[in-house]
Motif scaffolding. Structure first.
Motif, short mmCIF file in Angstrom:
data_model
loop_
_atom_site.label_atom_id
_atom_site.label_comp_id
_atom_site.label_asym_id
_atom_site.label_seq_id
_atom_site.Cartn_x
_atom_site.Cartn_y
_atom_site.Cartn_z
N ASN A 84 0.83 -1.21 0.00
CA ASN A 84 0.00 0.00 0.00
C ASN A 84 0.86 1.26 0.00
N LYS A 108 1.23 -2.82 4.68
CA LYS A 108 0.81 -1.45 4.96
C LYS A 108 1.88 -0.48 4.48
N LYS A 109 1.49 0.76 4.28
CA LYS A 109 2.46 1.74 3.80
C LYS A 109 3.64 1.81 4.78
N GLN A 111 6.51 2.89 7.16
CA GLN A 111 6.62 4.12 7.96
C GLN A 111 7.73 5.02 7.45
#
Lengths: 222, 445
Positions: A84, A108-109, A111
């Motif tokens: 993502n 998930k994207k 950090q």
């Protein structure tokens, strides 16, 4: 004269110029599910073990093409991965398109921006996935990193599909396949042993979706 | 009773007996280095006595390289054989045949579960027999009990009984009591991770072998590294996504953690603790094939989690708000049911209503923005709305209206539209009816 004898004679005459049928086989690819693309490309889809670029703004059809390829991959009971970015894949859309959510690993994207390269390396080198996709913002990956990813993808026979609207990648020779996505037309800008550019209607990729939109609007008018 | 005796050749902790619990519940450790297993009823499960012997020695050699073993009817005879004739199996009820050609010097080893109370006296007995010209067990086997008793009293009786297999020694079921903790000390404090790992590795291997013996899994592992100076210590916690007994996975995860650790202050000692959980937690669906692929993705997810990166599978949730309608989880996603469950039984109909039924039919974009992006008036003017009326209205539950004044962020009232941008992008925008503002929420990409 038998076929074997002819082959032997040819081998004697031309030596190394004679190759087996296996060597003539086109390189492996992952079907996109759209005949117009699969029939045109030498790989019959996205190249396996290589980098592909879907160039265009979000909302112009790149993800549809990726999802469709993912569906073909799932048909073979194989896995896909997606990273993502600022935009996330929505599972209700995927479920409607027939994607097996059990065979899609979503990241998930990251950090930190530097993590993207590490994640891509891990995903490719795990040899779990047939296709790995992600959006790529301008300047997120350096050329030497892309070179390393290409090498890894080749070793592990993974198709790495990057989506970007950054112009810097559009003519990069590291990508074996570059498709420019506009909503009305999709243009293949770069493909091995194929005359490019080659354009086809974007409607072919969004056909189902447009129908769905019309249907839902009509339902509201009722 | 068929007894397997393992001679681990160096002083061990009593907890090492737990490693062999997979072969038999009746295991006993005898200080300093012997482990006795009652394999009478379990040997057949492992392919026979020789197979058990081989497997147990292989296991023992993972933490004690010189380990040997032997099988006999009596624990004392098994101990003698493990030392003087390793890998030997006596025939049932024929322990004496294996002992008879051994020298009398083996008598101090004829102990089994209970060591000699007066070992010096046994040494004296050996010297006595040797001085008389009795050199093998066979030579002294014919002496009567009274001869032994008269000369050496209680010790003599015990020796005679063990020589004739009359001494009953029973191996009781093992009750594990020791915590899963390991400790190591460096004579010279270390600065280098490979040297550190060289010492931590055997401790980890030993703890994980104990876990396997007890059929337990490690949920997480904590390593405390004590530094040489300033009483400084580093605490490293390794926790894969699911309990595991894969020592390699833990080792790799630990190495990744150690990569980021500066060892300017060298390490003097370390502690390893494992937090264990029962095996059933690891048990997935019974019919789910447990293949290598699964281990590989679990390993991948664990690596990512440790690096602060979340990955997993998309799980749909019954929620109308698109941003709440899914989550990423590390376990297999469950099937999302969007239809009411109707159960007909005799003359009754039971309907179990499912929340958010409309989700299955509502068009949803492929890409959703993490945070809706507010559109300026100029941006809205440039958009071409594809429908005059909203295609969908999503609002929070009416009972939240009461909370509206208290917390307006909790309440949502949105009209969704499809729109085309000037660059040909198909957008999913909504009008916030409370704020009267337009937001971009997704792309039909």
């Amino acid at each position: 004269m038998s076929l074997e004898a002819v082959k032997e004679q040819l081998q004697q005459k031309f030596h190394s110029a004679v190759v087996s049928v296996d060597q003539l086989r086109p390189p492996e690819g992952l079907r996109t599910g759209f005949d117009v693309i699969d029939d045109f490309l030498l790989w019959k889809g996205f190249p396996k073990g290589d980098l592909s670029l879907l160039h265009g703004q979000p909302g112009t059809g790149a993800t549809s093409l990726f999802i469709s390829t993912m569906k073909e991959v799932h048909k073979q009971s194989k896995w896909a991965a997606w990273i993502n970015s600022d935009w996330e894949l929505l599972p209700s859309h995927l479920a409607k398109r027939g994607i097996d959510l059990k065979k899609l690993l979503v990241v998930k994207k990251p950090q930190e921006e530097s993590q993207l390269f590490w994640i891509l390396q891990e995903l490719i080198s795990s040899s779990l996935f047939e296709i790995v996709g992600c959006h790529l913002r301008e300047g997120l990956l350096k050329v030497h990193q892309l070179q390393k990813l290409k090498k890894l993808a080749r070793t592990h026979k993974v198709s790495l599909v990057l989506m970007s609207s950054a112009k810097q990648w559009l003519n990069n020779p590291l990508f074996s396949l570059i498709i420019e996505c506009g909503r009305d037309f999709l243009t293949i800008r770069r493909a091995l042993h194929r005359p490019t550019p080659f354009s086809f209607s974007g409607g072919m990729i969004h056909a189902d979706f447009v129908f769905e939109l019309t249907k839902s609007t009509r339902a509201l008018l009722r | 009773m068929r007894t397997l005796c393992l001679n681990l050749q160096k002083v061990q902790e009593p907890s090492c007996a737990e490693v062999f619990l997979k072969f038999s519940p009746r295991v006993q450790f005898r200080y300093p280095q012997h482990v006795f297993l009652d394999i009478e009823s379990t040997a057949s499960l492992f392919g026979g006595e020789f197979s058990v012997l081989k497997q147990s020695i292989d296991l023992a050699r993972q933490f004690s390289a010189q380990a040997t073993g032997a099988i006999a009817d009596h624990p004392a005879v098994a101990q003698v054989l493990s030392n003087y004739r390793p890998f030997e199996l006596t025939k049932p009820k024929e322990d004496f045949q294996s002992l008879r050609h051994l020298p009398v010097a083996v008598l101090p080893e004829l102990e089994g579960l209970y060591p000699w109370t007066k070992p010096r006296q046994i040494e004296h007995i050996v010297q006595f027999f040797q001085s008389l010209g009795f050199h093998t067990i066979d030579d002294i086997q014919h002496f009567q009990l009274t001869s032994f008793r008269e000369r050496w009293g209680e010790t003599g009786i015990a020796l005679w009984r063990r020589l004739h297999g009359k001494d009953t020694q029973v191996i009781s079921p093992l009750t594990p009591q020791d915590p899963f903790q390991g400790y190591g000390y460096f004579d010279d404090p270390v600065y280098h991770i490979p040297l550190l790992m060289q010492k931590i590795d055997p401790q980890m291997t030993y703890l994980f072998l104990r876990l396997e013996g007890l059929s337990r899994f490690a949920q997480k592992m904590e390593i405390i590294l004590h530094c040489e100076y300033s009483q400084q210590k580093h605490s490293l916690i390794v926790e894969p996504v699911s309990p595991s007994r894969d020592v390699k996975l833990y080792r790799d995860l630990l190495l990744k953690k150690l990569d980021h650790l500066g060892l300017e202050n060298p390490i003097r000692e370390f502690e390893v603790s494992i937090f264990d959980v029962p095996e059933k937690i690891e048990q997935l669906d019974f019919f789910e094939p447990r293949d290598l692929t699964e281990d590989r993705w679990r390993r991948l997810i664990s690596f990512a989690k440790q690096s602060g990166c979340e990955m997993g599978f998309l799980q749909m949730k019954p929620a109308h708000l698109p941003e709440d309608s899914f989550k990423i989880q590390t376990d297999w996603p469950k099937e999302f049911n969007s239809k009411d469950l109707i159960k007909i039984e005799n003359n009754s109909i039971q309907v179990k209503s499912v929340y958010a039924k409309a989700l299955a039919k509502s068009p949803r974009p492929s890409l959703l923005l993490k945070e809706p992006l507010q559109l300026s008036r100029l941006a809205i003017q440039k958009l071409q709305m594809l429908t005059r009326f909203p295609a969908e209205r999503i609002e929070s539950a009416w009972w939240n209206l009461l909370k509206k004044k208290e917390d307006s962020a909790q309440f949502e009232n949105r009209d969704y539209y499809y729109a085309l941008s000037s660059e040909g992008q198909m957008l999913w925008v909504y009008l916030d009816r409370l704020k009267k503002e337009y937001y971009l929420h997704g792309y039909f990409d």
